[in-house]
Design a protein around this motif. Structure first.
Motif, PDB file in Angstrom:
ATOM      1  N   GLU A 166     -14.563 -17.705 -70.614  1.00  0.00           N
ATOM      2  CA  GLU A 166     -15.912 -17.348 -71.047  1.00  0.00           C
ATOM      3  C   GLU A 166     -15.965 -16.001 -71.742  1.00  0.00           C
ATOM      4  O   GLU A 166     -16.797 -15.777 -72.619  1.00  0.00           O
TER       5      GLU A 166
ATOM      6  N   ASP B 292     -21.069 -26.926 -67.212  1.00  0.00           N
ATOM      7  CA  ASP B 292     -21.989 -25.819 -66.948  1.00  0.00           C
ATOM      8  C   ASP B 292     -22.652 -25.421 -68.252  1.00  0.00           C
ATOM      9  O   ASP B 292     -21.973 -25.077 -69.227  1.00  0.00           O
TER      10      ASP B 292
ATOM     11  N   TYR C 172     -24.818 -22.639 -70.020  1.00  0.00           N
ATOM     12  CA  TYR C 172     -24.996 -21.216 -69.727  1.00  0.00           C
ATOM     13  C   TYR C 172     -26.463 -20.830 -69.534  1.00  0.00           C
ATOM     14  O   TYR C 172     -26.767 -19.865 -68.840  1.00  0.00           O
ATOM     15  N   TYR C 173     -27.380 -21.571 -70.160  1.00  0.00           N
ATOM     16  CA  TYR C 173     -28.802 -21.255 -69.985  1.00  0.00           C
ATOM     17  C   TYR C 173     -29.380 -21.907 -68.726  1.00  0.00           C
ATOM     18  O   TYR C 173     -30.553 -21.722 -68.408  1.00  0.00           O
ATOM     19  N   ASP C 174     -28.548 -22.662 -68.008  1.00  0.00           N
ATOM     20  CA  ASP C 174     -28.991 -23.343 -66.786  1.00  0.00           C
ATOM     21  C   ASP C 174     -27.885 -23.209 -65.736  1.00  0.00           C
ATOM     22  O   ASP C 174     -27.393 -24.192 -65.192  1.00  0.00           O
ATOM     23  N   ARG C 175     -27.494 -21.974 -65.456  1.00  0.00           N
ATOM     24  CA  ARG C 175     -26.324 -21.730 -64.611  1.00  0.00           C
ATOM     25  C   ARG C 175     -26.521 -22.160 -63.160  1.00  0.00           C
ATOM     26  O   ARG C 175     -25.570 -22.306 -62.419  1.00  0.00           O
TER      27      ARG C 175
ATOM     28  N   HIS D 270     -24.926 -27.362 -61.695  1.00  0.00           N
ATOM     29  CA  HIS D 270     -23.603 -27.812 -62.121  1.00  0.00           C
ATOM     30  C   HIS D 270     -23.641 -29.326 -62.259  1.00  0.00           C
ATOM     31  O   HIS D 270     -23.992 -30.038 -61.324  1.00  0.00           O
TER      32      HIS D 270
ATOM     33  N   ASN E 260     -22.359 -21.995 -75.574  1.00  0.00           N
ATOM     34  CA  ASN E 260     -23.421 -22.229 -74.601  1.00  0.00           C
ATOM     35  C   ASN E 260     -23.049 -23.196 -73.492  1.00  0.00           C
ATOM     36  O   ASN E 260     -23.892 -23.526 -72.654  1.00  0.00           O
TER      37      ASN E 260
END
Length: 338
Positions: A37, A82, A84-87, A90, A130
């Motif tokens: 990342e 995953d 990234y805007y909804d971490r 999962h 993202n």
């Protein structure tokens, strides 16, 4: 400090054991570089779809002679997306579990064998702007207050055979009474170490073009409906010419893909994201006006050993394309001279 340590140990805080995951074929299995990342590259064990994942979980007690009570020991094989805007969420598309030990206690360090046979790994590992798609093993010792766990990431690559249908790309760029360009690429599907072979024909040139290039653009799309995010990244720039072309001129193109960071094309992966690639033809005139023409191409990963005969067929097809193009170009030149 001793009082704090005794307090933590009495209530189960602090790790009293260490977990290590070792693959059975770890000494011989190939590793592949993969971007993290933070943009760095690390090496991970490489797997393909359908391969068995087996190994050992080593549980080492930090204090020999002291018993470790637990509610079970297990290992999981997980494939996960995953965003990234909804971490907080999962999205698991593969979830396999093997119980290694029933609830009880360990009086000494112990090793547990595991095997996930012919595991389905449908998608390629991917780290983007993202989104991240990862596969990992997770060993867990379940305890009353705090579990002890260890994860080990692996990399999965998807291999394809040479596509049966692989038509050439023919396109035109035109401005009425000013510019007419035709360009042709030898095919529309390329493996990641392929060569893009093509030609550009200038049929009408009445504006002064000073620069021309082909870009490879990666477009990552995440989300659905109103929450769709697009990230465009220019992977490569290939200068075709620097100067003014003339009518009847043709310029060959040979763009080697091996030197660039590319992934296979990914379409609607688990209904979460897509990764597509485009060839973008850019023309700039002397007044700095820019003209664009974009065409999607498909990228795929070729196995080093599997389908070697297919790769030989691909090179033969490329040679045939170049030969047919030279004949076409000479025919056009004769027509224009007449």
């Amino acid at each position: 400090m001793r009082k704090i340590f005794l307090y933590m140990s009495f209530f189960g805080f602090g790790q009293t054991a260490e977990i290590d995951i070792v693959l059975n074929d770890g000494e011989t299995r190939k590793k592949a570089e993969h971007k993290t990342e933070d943009g760095k590259k690390d090496k991970y064990f490489l797997f393909y779809d359908g391969e068995t994942v087996s190994g050992k979980v080593n549980v080492t007690l930090k204090t020999p002679g002291k018993r470790l009570e637990h509610y079970g020991i297990k290992i999981e094989f997980v494939g996960q997306i995953d965003l990234y805007y909804d971490r907080g969420n999962h999205h698991e598309f593969v979830s396999l579990v093997k119980d290694l030990a029933r609830p009880g206690e360990l009086s000494q360090s112990q090793t547990f064998d595991f095997e996930f046979t012919h595991v389905e790994k449908p998608y390629e590992s991917y780290t983007g702007q993202n989104v991240k798609l990862r596969y990992f093993l997770r060993a867990t010792i379940s305890r009353r207050l705090n579990d002890i766990s260890k994860e080990m990431d692996i990399v999965v690559q998807t291999l394809c055979s040479y596509p049966e249908l692989n038509s050439s790309i023919k396109m035109e760029v035109g401005i009425e009474d000013c510019l007419h360009i035709e360009f042709e690429y030898n095919k529309s599907k390329y493996h990641l170490r392929d060569v893009i072979v093509g030609k550009i024909y200038f049929l009408l040139v009445r504006i002064k073009i000073k620069h021309m290039e082909i870009d490879i653009i990666k477009r990552e799309t995440t989300g659905t409906g109103p929450s769709v995010y697009h990230e465009n990244d220019t992977i490569a720039k290939y200068e075709i010419m620097d100067g003014a072309p003339v009518k009847g001129e043709s310029i060959p193109i040979r763009l080697f893909l091996a030197g660039y960071e590319l992934t296979p094309t990914m379409r609607d992966i688990n209904k979460k994201f897509s990764v597509r690639y485009y060839l973008n033809l850019v023309l700039i005139d002397e007044e700095e006006r820019r003209y664009f023409k974009q065409q999607e191409i498909t990228l795929w990963r070729k196995g080093d050993i599997v389908r070697r005969s297919m790769s030989q067929q691909a090179s033969i097809a490329a040679q045939r394309f170049e030969g047919s193009n030279s004949e076409t170009a000479s025919a056009q030149a004769k027509e224009e001279s007449n």
